[in-house]
Design a protein around this motif. Sequence first.
Motif, PDB file in Angstrom:
ATOM      1  N   ARG A   5     -57.455  -2.174  16.758  1.00  9.36           N
ATOM      2  CA  ARG A   5     -58.803  -2.755  16.629  1.00  9.36           C
ATOM      3  C   ARG A   5     -59.037  -3.861  17.663  1.00  9.36           C
ATOM      4  O   ARG A   5     -60.143  -4.046  18.145  1.00  9.36           O
ATOM      5  CB  ARG A   5     -59.008  -3.320  15.237  1.00  9.36           C
ATOM      6  N   ALA A   6     -57.994  -4.597  17.989  1.00 11.38           N
ATOM      7  CA  ALA A   6     -58.131  -5.692  18.945  1.00 11.38           C
ATOM      8  C   ALA A   6     -58.435  -5.192  20.362  1.00 11.38           C
ATOM      9  O   ALA A   6     -58.900  -5.957  21.197  1.00 11.38           O
ATOM     10  CB  ALA A   6     -56.858  -6.532  18.945  1.00 11.38           C
ATOM     11  N   LEU A   7     -58.206  -3.910  20.628  1.00  8.84           N
ATOM     12  CA  LEU A   7     -58.421  -3.363  21.965  1.00  8.84           C
ATOM     13  C   LEU A   7     -59.855  -2.921  22.224  1.00  8.84           C
ATOM     14  O   LEU A   7     -60.234  -2.693  23.366  1.00  8.84           O
ATOM     15  CB  LEU A   7     -57.508  -2.148  22.184  1.00  8.84           C
ATOM     16  N   VAL A   8     -60.647  -2.780  21.171  1.00  6.38           N
ATOM     17  CA  VAL A   8     -61.991  -2.213  21.298  1.00  6.38           C
ATOM     18  C   VAL A   8     -63.021  -3.131  20.637  1.00  6.38           C
ATOM     19  O   VAL A   8     -62.656  -4.041  19.897  1.00  6.38           O
ATOM     20  CB  VAL A   8     -62.062  -0.794  20.674  1.00  6.38           C
ATOM     21  N   PRO A   9     -64.304  -2.894  20.865  1.00  7.60           N
ATOM     22  CA  PRO A   9     -65.325  -3.723  20.219  1.00  7.60           C
ATOM     23  C   PRO A   9     -65.209  -3.692  18.692  1.00  7.60           C
ATOM     24  O   PRO A   9     -64.744  -2.709  18.113  1.00  7.60           O
ATOM     25  CB  PRO A   9     -66.642  -3.076  20.674  1.00  7.60           C
ATOM     26  N   ASP A  10     -65.657  -4.762  18.058  1.00  6.75           N
ATOM     27  CA  ASP A  10     -65.546  -4.904  16.605  1.00  6.75           C
ATOM     28  C   ASP A  10     -66.243  -3.788  15.836  1.00  6.75           C
ATOM     29  O   ASP A  10     -65.823  -3.451  14.727  1.00  6.75           O
ATOM     30  CB  ASP A  10     -66.128  -6.246  16.146  1.00  6.75           C
ATOM     31  N   ASP A  11     -67.316  -3.235  16.399  1.00  5.02           N
ATOM     32  CA  ASP A  11     -68.074  -2.216  15.672  1.00  5.02           C
ATOM     33  C   ASP A  11     -67.594  -0.788  15.948  1.00  5.02           C
ATOM     34  O   ASP A  11     -68.242   0.179  15.561  1.00  5.02           O
ATOM     35  CB  ASP A  11     -69.572  -2.347  15.954  1.00  5.02           C
ATOM     36  N   ALA A  12     -66.430  -0.639  16.559  1.00  3.77           N
ATOM     37  CA  ALA A  12     -65.877   0.693  16.836  1.00  3.77           C
ATOM     38  C   ALA A  12     -65.313   1.317  15.560  1.00  3.77           C
ATOM     39  O   ALA A  12     -64.635   0.657  14.784  1.00  3.77           O
ATOM     40  CB  ALA A  12     -64.792   0.611  17.894  1.00  3.77           C
ATOM     41  N   ASP A  13     -65.618   2.607  15.357  1.00  4.47           N
ATOM     42  CA  ASP A  13     -65.095   3.358  14.217  1.00  4.47           C
ATOM     43  C   ASP A  13     -63.982   4.321  14.640  1.00  4.47           C
ATOM     44  O   ASP A  13     -63.114   4.664  13.857  1.00  4.47           O
ATOM     45  CB  ASP A  13     -66.208   4.175  13.552  1.00  4.47           C
ATOM     46  N   VAL A  14     -64.052   4.778  15.880  1.00  2.00           N
ATOM     47  CA  VAL A  14     -63.098   5.752  16.418  1.00  2.00           C
ATOM     48  C   VAL A  14     -62.772   5.340  17.848  1.00  2.00           C
ATOM     49  O   VAL A  14     -63.653   4.895  18.587  1.00  2.00           O
ATOM     50  CB  VAL A  14     -63.700   7.182  16.429  1.00  2.00           C
ATOM     51  N   ILE A  15     -61.506   5.470  18.238  1.00  2.11           N
ATOM     52  CA  ILE A  15     -61.174   5.268  19.648  1.00  2.11           C
ATOM     53  C   ILE A  15     -60.528   6.538  20.174  1.00  2.11           C
ATOM     54  O   ILE A  15     -59.875   7.287  19.441  1.00  2.11           O
ATOM     55  CB  ILE A  15     -60.266   4.055  19.887  1.00  2.11           C
ATOM     56  N   ARG A  16     -60.758   6.797  21.441  1.00  3.64           N
ATOM     57  CA  ARG A  16     -60.132   7.947  22.109  1.00  3.64           C
ATOM     58  C   ARG A  16     -59.117   7.390  23.095  1.00  3.64           C
ATOM     59  O   ARG A  16     -59.424   6.495  23.878  1.00  3.64           O
ATOM     60  CB  ARG A  16     -61.176   8.779  22.834  1.00  3.64           C
ATOM     61  N   VAL A  17     -57.903   7.906  23.016  1.00  5.44           N
ATOM     62  CA  VAL A  17     -56.824   7.468  23.897  1.00  5.44           C
ATOM     63  C   VAL A  17     -56.209   8.671  24.597  1.00  5.44           C
ATOM     64  O   VAL A  17     -56.248   9.790  24.089  1.00  5.44           O
ATOM     65  CB  VAL A  17     -55.732   6.689  23.118  1.00  5.44           C
ATOM     66  N   ARG A  18     -55.672   8.404  25.764  1.00  5.12           N
ATOM     67  CA  ARG A  18     -54.937   9.441  26.502  1.00  5.12           C
ATOM     68  C   ARG A  18     -53.557   8.889  26.792  1.00  5.12           C
ATOM     69  O   ARG A  18     -53.423   7.738  27.219  1.00  5.12           O
ATOM     70  CB  ARG A  18     -55.656   9.784  27.799  1.00  5.12           C
ATOM     71  N   ALA A  19     -52.535   9.694  26.548  1.00  5.82           N
ATOM     72  CA  ALA A  19     -51.151   9.264  26.745  1.00  5.82           C
ATOM     73  C   ALA A  19     -50.408  10.288  27.583  1.00  5.82           C
ATOM     74  O   ALA A  19     -50.640  11.497  27.460  1.00  5.82           O
ATOM     75  CB  ALA A  19     -50.459   9.087  25.402  1.00  5.82           C
ATOM     76  N   ALA A  20     -49.535   9.785  28.443  1.00  6.60           N
ATOM     77  CA  ALA A  20     -48.700  10.667  29.257  1.00  6.60           C
ATOM     78  C   ALA A  20     -47.763  11.448  28.343  1.00  6.60           C
ATOM     79  O   ALA A  20     -47.216  10.898  27.387  1.00  6.60           O
ATOM     80  CB  ALA A  20     -47.901   9.852  30.264  1.00  6.60           C
ATOM     81  N   THR A  21     -47.613  12.719  28.619  1.00  6.76           N
ATOM     82  CA  THR A  21     -46.767  13.593  27.818  1.00  6.76           C
ATOM     83  C   THR A  21     -45.322  13.092  27.837  1.00  6.76           C
ATOM     84  O   THR A  21     -44.765  12.864  28.914  1.00  6.76           O
ATOM     85  CB  THR A  21     -46.828  15.034  28.352  1.00  6.76           C
TER      86      THR A  21
END
Length: 106
Positions: A5-21
């Motif tokens: 939650r600390a990485l995105v705006p307070d009103d975010a409900d969902v975050i999309r992340v991409r990670a190296a395999t």
Amino acid sequence: MDTLRALVPDDADVIRVRAATPTAATGWTWTQAEVLGAYQWPPYPGEALRPLDRTADDSTHASLTVCEFLATHQYAPIVRLVRAGDATYTFNIRLSCPRWEDWDEV
């Protein structure tokens, strides 16, 4: 969850992340990741997520936070695999329930 939650705006409900395999060279662990975006739930089921205009944190701290989260919670019900490729995996992580789920209680 609070660390994500600390990485995105307070009103975010969902975050999309991409990670190296993860590979044998990385000990099959998540070692690199980034936050692609933050979204809010739409007002009604079946509608698309609404992207937030503010940019997400793309720092090294964000990468470490996402990797630690995926190492522990990759298969949790709040994590949904969006795309898997040879080089990266993309996930949606639910930070809060859709508001329409409360409708069942009325």
